[in-house]
Each structure stands twice: as C-alpha cells, then as structure tokens.
Motif scaffolding. Sequence first.
Motif, PDB file in Angstrom:
ATOM      1  N   ASP A  59     -38.778  27.856  13.405  1.00  0.00           N
ATOM      2  CA  ASP A  59     -37.847  29.047  14.116  1.00  0.00           C
ATOM      3  C   ASP A  59     -37.182  29.503  12.935  1.00  0.00           C
ATOM      4  O   ASP A  59     -37.029  30.806  12.757  1.00  0.00           O
ATOM      5  CB  ASP A  59     -36.911  28.446  15.036  1.00  0.00           C
ATOM      6  N   TYR A  60     -36.547  29.000  12.184  1.00  0.00           N
ATOM      7  CA  TYR A  60     -35.867  29.696  11.041  1.00  0.00           C
ATOM      8  C   TYR A  60     -36.910  30.333   9.997  1.00  0.00           C
ATOM      9  O   TYR A  60     -36.617  31.455   9.682  1.00  0.00           O
ATOM     10  CB  TYR A  60     -34.879  28.441   9.882  1.00  0.00           C
ATOM     11  N   ALA A  62     -39.746  31.441  10.759  1.00  0.00           N
ATOM     12  CA  ALA A  62     -40.254  32.581  11.502  1.00  0.00           C
ATOM     13  C   ALA A  62     -39.053  33.887  11.648  1.00  0.00           C
ATOM     14  O   ALA A  62     -39.513  34.840  12.112  1.00  0.00           O
ATOM     15  CB  ALA A  62     -40.790  32.216  12.912  1.00  0.00           C
ATOM     16  N   ARG A  64     -36.653  33.659  13.686  1.00  0.00           N
ATOM     17  CA  ARG A  64     -36.028  33.461  14.968  1.00  0.00           C
ATOM     18  C   ARG A  64     -34.726  33.074  15.377  1.00  0.00           C
ATOM     19  O   ARG A  64     -34.039  33.127  16.220  1.00  0.00           O
ATOM     20  CB  ARG A  64     -37.118  32.616  15.947  1.00  0.00           C
ATOM     21  N   THR A  65     -34.145  32.247  14.109  1.00  0.00           N
ATOM     22  CA  THR A  65     -32.878  31.848  14.188  1.00  0.00           C
ATOM     23  C   THR A  65     -32.416  31.838  12.867  1.00  0.00           C
ATOM     24  O   THR A  65     -33.257  31.901  11.829  1.00  0.00           O
ATOM     25  CB  THR A  65     -32.625  30.627  14.670  1.00  0.00           C
ATOM     26  N   ASP A  66     -31.086  31.886  12.670  1.00  0.00           N
ATOM     27  CA  ASP A  66     -30.446  31.497  11.213  1.00  0.00           C
ATOM     28  C   ASP A  66     -30.079  30.304  10.940  1.00  0.00           C
ATOM     29  O   ASP A  66     -29.476  29.972   9.756  1.00  0.00           O
ATOM     30  CB  ASP A  66     -29.150  32.698  11.044  1.00  0.00           C
TER      31      ASP A  66
END
Length: 72
Positions: A59-60, A62, A64-66
């Motif tokens: 996710d990071y 991509a 999508r999140t930090d």
Amino acid sequence: MEIGSRLKALRKERKETQLQVAQAIGMGDRHYQRIENDEGLPGLEIFCALAEHFGVSLDYLAGRTDRREVAR
C-alpha cells in the motif's frame, strides 16, 4: 504520489543505484528504470519483490498510504 517517485525516494534513502536495486530483485536494469520513471507498472511479482527489498508495505509503495510498516 506515483510508484516511481516512491521507488526513487526509497532507493536514494538507501544510497543504492538503479542497477543495484534491479540486480537485488532479479530484474533488468532498463526495466527498473522504466518503472522508476513512471513509464510502466511492475507486474505483481516485481511489485512484491520491490516492497520486500525496501521493507515497506504494498500500500505504501502504491501510494495508498503514507505508513511504511508492513502488517504482520
């Protein structure tokens, strides 16, 4: 943030070259350069290998999140 920007930032933090990253995950350096320059997206296997190499979550990577942490 695009995947390429995250990859470049992570690579520079580790003071690695594009060639070193490509070799570490078993891909061609030109292919890695294209991904880092946002000229293409990595396949799932490469995407997972990059996240593992840099120790970050998918996710990071991509964007999508930090949060970098990998869920355990």
